[in-house]
Design an enzyme around this catalytic site. Structure first.
Site, PDB file in Angstrom:
ATOM      1  N   ALA A 105     -55.007  21.314  23.337  1.00  8.00           N
ATOM      2  CA  ALA A 105     -54.159  20.119  23.319  1.00  8.00           C
ATOM      3  C   ALA A 105     -54.571  19.169  24.446  1.00  8.00           C
ATOM      4  O   ALA A 105     -55.018  19.610  25.512  1.00  8.00           O
ATOM      5  CB  ALA A 105     -52.695  20.517  23.455  1.00  8.00           C
ATOM      6  N   ARG A 145     -53.055  17.661  26.658  1.00  3.06           N
ATOM      7  CA  ARG A 145     -52.404  17.847  27.969  1.00  3.06           C
ATOM      8  C   ARG A 145     -53.050  18.963  28.783  1.00  3.06           C
ATOM      9  O   ARG A 145     -52.769  19.107  29.969  1.00  3.06           O
ATOM     10  CB  ARG A 145     -50.915  18.129  27.779  1.00  3.06           C
ATOM     11  CG  ARG A 145     -50.610  19.384  26.980  1.00  3.06           C
ATOM     12  CD  ARG A 145     -49.107  19.533  26.746  1.00  3.06           C
ATOM     13  NE  ARG A 145     -48.782  20.713  25.952  1.00  3.06           N
ATOM     14  CZ  ARG A 145     -48.783  20.736  24.619  1.00  3.06           C
ATOM     15  NH1 ARG A 145     -49.143  19.646  23.950  1.00  3.06           N
ATOM     16  NH2 ARG A 145     -48.452  21.833  23.969  1.00  3.06           N
ATOM     17  N   TYR A 146     -53.917  19.771  28.139  1.00  2.78           N
ATOM     18  CA  TYR A 146     -54.517  20.907  28.833  1.00  2.78           C
ATOM     19  C   TYR A 146     -55.971  20.675  29.246  1.00  2.78           C
ATOM     20  O   TYR A 146     -56.500  21.470  30.016  1.00  2.78           O
ATOM     21  CB  TYR A 146     -54.457  22.155  27.945  1.00  2.78           C
ATOM     22  CG  TYR A 146     -53.059  22.611  27.622  1.00  2.78           C
ATOM     23  CD1 TYR A 146     -52.126  22.838  28.633  1.00  2.78           C
ATOM     24  CD2 TYR A 146     -52.673  22.801  26.301  1.00  2.78           C
ATOM     25  CE1 TYR A 146     -50.840  23.247  28.318  1.00  2.78           C
ATOM     26  CE2 TYR A 146     -51.390  23.213  25.982  1.00  2.78           C
ATOM     27  CZ  TYR A 146     -50.475  23.428  27.000  1.00  2.78           C
ATOM     28  OH  TYR A 146     -49.205  23.829  26.702  1.00  2.78           O
ATOM     29  N   ILE A 147     -56.604  19.679  28.724  1.00  2.00           N
ATOM     30  CA  ILE A 147     -58.027  19.466  29.010  1.00  2.00           C
ATOM     31  C   ILE A 147     -58.223  18.163  29.775  1.00  2.00           C
ATOM     32  O   ILE A 147     -57.393  17.252  29.702  1.00  2.00           O
ATOM     33  CB  ILE A 147     -58.879  19.470  27.721  1.00  2.00           C
ATOM     34  CG1 ILE A 147     -58.368  18.427  26.733  1.00  2.00           C
ATOM     35  CG2 ILE A 147     -58.879  20.856  27.094  1.00  2.00           C
ATOM     36  CD1 ILE A 147     -59.183  18.350  25.450  1.00  2.00           C
TER      37      ILE A 147
END
Length: 900
Positions: free
Chosen positions: A124, A126-128
């Site tokens: 997602a 928001r994680y990378i």
């Protein structure tokens, strides 16, 4: 109304709420669809020639430049910021950003960005995290040379085109489907693009070929320089893991390990290949293990994987780009030329901008020096000036004598800048440093002027700099090679069984309880010969009726099948030997012919077509064998003999429509086999194509010789390994490292020179013969120590060597060695004989002084011909030792039995 307004439909629907009013759709769609198509082409799917980017990619990179502070930014933040410029939502921006990151060129990624090998998606947003790569910062941005426009809502400015100083479109590739057209541009190798750009600048020829991150190999023989209409073939890299396992280490472009495995399993389910199971061990690199069933040829399976699965794909490039707001179809060479020209222009503009900045700095530095050195700021008129205008006028008057020294005219803005000089700077002013600064700026201006006169070399140096800085990070992944054409019928697994029911007249793979013919595949063809002389080729089916021909229908009798087999198209070595009677009472003819290609399900005739014709003898010979037959005539009191022999080897192989040679005008009772014969076609001529590392019969590559059934191919590798194989076209050979390929001769004596690591690295010479190997098992004539160094290998009968000393023994004269008298012939496993213990610079092979004597071949004695008119004793008128006499034959014909 303006021209732009006239270009759009002015049709307005009237009272849409009234159901009784009919609305004309032509007016609505006349230009609206064209507007939509143009927008998709120009603003969505097709990359622009200037910077090689689609609008969404350009907006993402512009956003990342605005956010750039050297640290990673959350992808979710980048997507949100990019929505200020891109009006199509966060999903399209996120997908485009992930695709850019997976190309490993412009974006430095952190976190799980998916895997192009397995097809796994990214985590997602928001994680990378992501940031611009150093390469992107070097070649993509320069606000001084960027043209700007307002964003879609007018709140921000975005670049019309980024000032890219590199053929980015060819490095990344691009793919997009618009309305009515599409773009498919292959990625190319980074270093090769730099080399091609330098070659173009110097007027030299260059060629560009695709390079894919997924690796594999590519056949670019029909690449057509990337123009539409061209085709490239991309193959996976398949190796033999062991005798029962294949491993796929690289996959074709556009495919994933999942899609490749699915295609293999589907091919196995359809019976096109035979495998036991597939294991996916892919991690950082591809590793797909294909386990074969017992007895399956790994070479044939490799070809079948290429023929029936996604291990080989064909890609049709289509280099479509937007140029001057219009789609154009160009070659990749044209794209490179335009990109290099654009890079040269951008570098020229940067130099001109830099020169202008230096000239301004130089102009003000000169003003400042004169203002301070002449102490204009201490003049009474300056200090007592009543206002700013008076002070400026006084400064201008004092500077007037120095005007010839200035680069340009002094303006009021220049004087106002002088007024802003702080007292601290005046107090710290150093004349020497000021002169040094002015001199440095003048030198830089001179260098820029020189560069502007030599823009070609400046641009070439730019590409050299980029290549040295980044090319090592982007080596070539895809091997360029020519592919051999794989015929599906030759590599498909014969997993079906062909049966025939001669009584009911059926043939097919579903007749499990009837007579077995041979193994076949679902795509094979079958050739059928009938007793009445007709024949045809039909497809393999589950069950099909074959018990009737046009001739048998006319004669109102059942058609008898005398031969059925899987048909091999273009097979010129399968020869049919036939004896047939022409008509009901006509003469008998004998012929040899082949069938290379005919129309499916159309009946042909091997006789002349006379009613009542009948095949008396028929054989199919896969290697052109010619047997001897015994012809038995019907007894007649006037005949002195009723038996005679005929050798098919005396006949030439002719076309299938030829009548053949007259055998006899007498009535023939039967024709039987007397003796098997050898092939009249000679051995099979075999060639080895070094481009594709395959054997062939099509005269491509190195001619190996004429091969008989038991002959072998010898392969010698550069590391000293050797092995033998048969001459099957399905054999695979090493892609590199092959030293010699030739027809195997057990009597040939080889001479090898090596530095033996087991004997302190001394030079040894050995003479030996090679042995047959079992199932391509490698043997080595250099020994088991891999540190031994190969020098040379020759098959000259009387070799001579020249040993040149080096190092501490360089003063010695070279030594000539007659190898034939120096060492005898021993096993290839023998150590050989040491040449010297001195240091050696090199060992060379000299021209031989002797040649072996050629052996004269004995001429074969001509076969004796049998005269049919020669009287033969009654004792000899028996058939092949069976004891049958004239009376026996007569009784057989009339159906009479004998009491005694």
């Amino acid at each position: 109304m303006s021209e732009e307004q006239e270009a759009h439909s002015s049709y307005q629907p009237v009272d849409a709420s009234n159901d009784e009013i009919k609305h004309q759709l032509t007016g609505m769609y006349q230009n609206w669809f064209l507007d939509y198509a143009s927008y998709v082409i120009l603003e969505r799917a097709v990359p622009h020639l200037g910077d090689g980017l689609k609008p969404v990619q350009r907006r993402i990179l512009h956003t990342m430049k605005r956010l750039d502070d050297g640290r990673y930014s959350k992808v979710a933040n980048i997507v949100g910021q990019a929505m200020q410029f891109h009006p199509h939502g966060d999903a399209s921006i996120g997908d485009a950003l992930v695709q850019l990151g997976q190309k490993d060129l412009l974006i430095d990624c952190q976190g799980n960005w998916g895997n192009i090998l397995t097809g796994d998606g990214a985590a997602a947003p928001r994680y990378i995290e992501a940031r611009l790569s150093k390469f992107a910062l070097d070649v993509l941005f320069n606000p001084k040379t960027t043209e700007w426009k307002l964003s879609y809502d007018g709140r921000n400015k975005e670049p019309i085109s980024l000032p890219v100083k590199f053929p980015l479109l060819l490095a990344q590739g691009a793919e997009g489907i618009a309305v009515g057209l599409s773009a498919k541009i292959m990625p190319h190798n980074f270093g090769e693009l730099c080399d091609a750009a330098i070659s173009y600048l110097h007027g030299e020829e260059f060629h560009l070929y695709p390079d894919f991150l997924t690796g594999g190999s590519v056949d670019v023989s029909r690449y057509n320089d990337g123009l539409r209409g061209g085709v490239i073939k991309v193959r996976a890299k398949i190796e033999k893991f062991d005798s029962k396992t294949l491993i796929i280490r690289e996959i074709p472009y556009g495919k994933t390990t999942s899609s490749v495995i699915d295609s293999i399993l589907k091919a196995n389910e359809k019976g096109k290949i035979k495998i036991r199971k597939v294991d996916d061990n892919t991690a950082a690199e591809v590793a797909i293990l294909v386990h074969l069933t017992p007895g399956t040829s790994s070479d044939k399976t490799i070809d079948a994987l290429y023929a029936f699965t996604d291990c080989e794909v064909s890609i049709s490039p289509n280099c479509c780009v937007i140029d001057e707001k219009r789609p154009k179809f160009l070659t990749v060479s044209d794209v490179l030329r335009r990109s290099v020209d654009n890079t040269k222009e951008l570098l020229r503009r940067e130099l001109l901008i830099r020169r202008g900045e230096l000239m301004e700095s130089l102009h003000f530095a000169s003003l400042e020096r004169i203002f301070i050195e002449e102490r204009i700021y201490k003049d009474r008129q300056f200090e007592q000036a009543k206002d700013m205008d008076a002070a400026c006028a006084h400064i201008d008057e004092r500077l007037t004598p120095f005007y010839p020294q200035f680069i340009r005219e002094v303006t009021k803005d220049d004087i106002l800048r002088l007024m802003e000089i702080k007292m601290a700077r005046i107090l710290k002013f150093n004349k020497d440093k000021a002169d040094e600064l002015i001199a440095r700026m003048k030198d830089e201006v001179a260098r820029i002027d020189n560069d502007l006169k030599n823009m070609v070399e400046v641009t070439a140096n730019w590409f050299r700099l980029i290549r040295e800085k980044y090319a090592h990070e982007h080596p070539r992944h895809t091997e360029l090679r020519a592919f051999d054409t794989i015929e599906a019928t030759k590599v498909i697994e014969a997993n079906e069984k062909l049966y025939i029911n001669r009584v009911d007249g059926f043939m097919g793979t579903g007749l499990k309880k009837d007579e077995f013919v041979e193994n076949c595949s679902a795509i094979d063809d079958v050739i059928l010969f009938y007793r009445d002389g007709t024949y045809k080729v039909t497809h393999v089916q589950d069950k099909v009726f074959i018990g009737e021909t046009e001739r048998s229908k006319a004669e109102k009798r059942k058609a008898e099948v005398i031969h059925i087999a899987v048909f091999k198209k273009n097979d010129k070595r399968t020869i049919y030997n036939v004896v047939y009677r022409d008509g009901k009472t006509g003469p008998s003819y004998i012929k040899r012919f082949n069938v290379t290609s005919i129309t499916h399900d159309r009946e042909y005739d091997l006789t002349t077509g006379a009613p009542g014709s009948r095949v008396l003898y028929f054989t199919s010979n896969p290697n052109g064998e010619a047997e001897v037959v015994k012809v038995t005539l019907k007894p007649n009191p006037k005949l002195r003999r009723i038996f005679f022999d005929k050798d098919f080897g005396e006949l030439l192989v002719k076309g299938r429509q030829s009548r053949g040679n007259l055998l006899t005008r007498l009535d023939v009772h039967r024709v039987t086999l007397k003796a098997h014969g050898a092939s009249t076609l000679g051995g099979r001529k075999v060639w080895f194509d070094h481009d594709v590392q395959r054997l062939n019969y099509d005269e491509r590559g190195q001619y190996l010789g004429e091969f008989l059934t038991n002959d072998l191919v010898l392969v010698i590798l550069k590391n000293g390994d050797f092995y033998t194989t048969n001459f099957d076209l399905n054999n695979h050979y090493e892609a590199s490292g092959i030293l010699r390929v030739e027809k195997f001769d057990e009597q040939k004596v080889w001479t090898a020179v090596l530095f033996d690591a087991d004997q302190q690295g001394f030079a040894y010479v050995k003479r030996f013969t090679l042995e047959r190997t079992v199932q391509t098992r490698h043997l080595n004539f250099m020994g088991d120590n891999p540190q031994s160094q190969f020098v040379l290998l020759t098959d000259v009968a009387y070799p001579r060597l020249n040993v040149v000393y080096g190092g501490a023994d360089a003063f010695r004269d070279p030594m000539e060695v007659d190898v034939e008298s120096y060492i005898g012939v021993k096993s290839f496993k023998a150590k050989g004989k040491r040449l010297t213990t001195c240091a050696i610079e090199r060992i060379e092979e000299l021209e031989p002084l002797r040649q072996p004597k050629s052996e004269e071949e004995a001429a074969d004695a001509p076969d004796a011909e049998v005269d049919a008119d020669v009287d033969v004793d009654d004792e000899s008128q028996t058939e092949g030792g069976s004891g049958e006499s004239r009376d026996d034959i007569l009784d057989e014909i009339t159906g009479q039995g004998r009491l005694f």
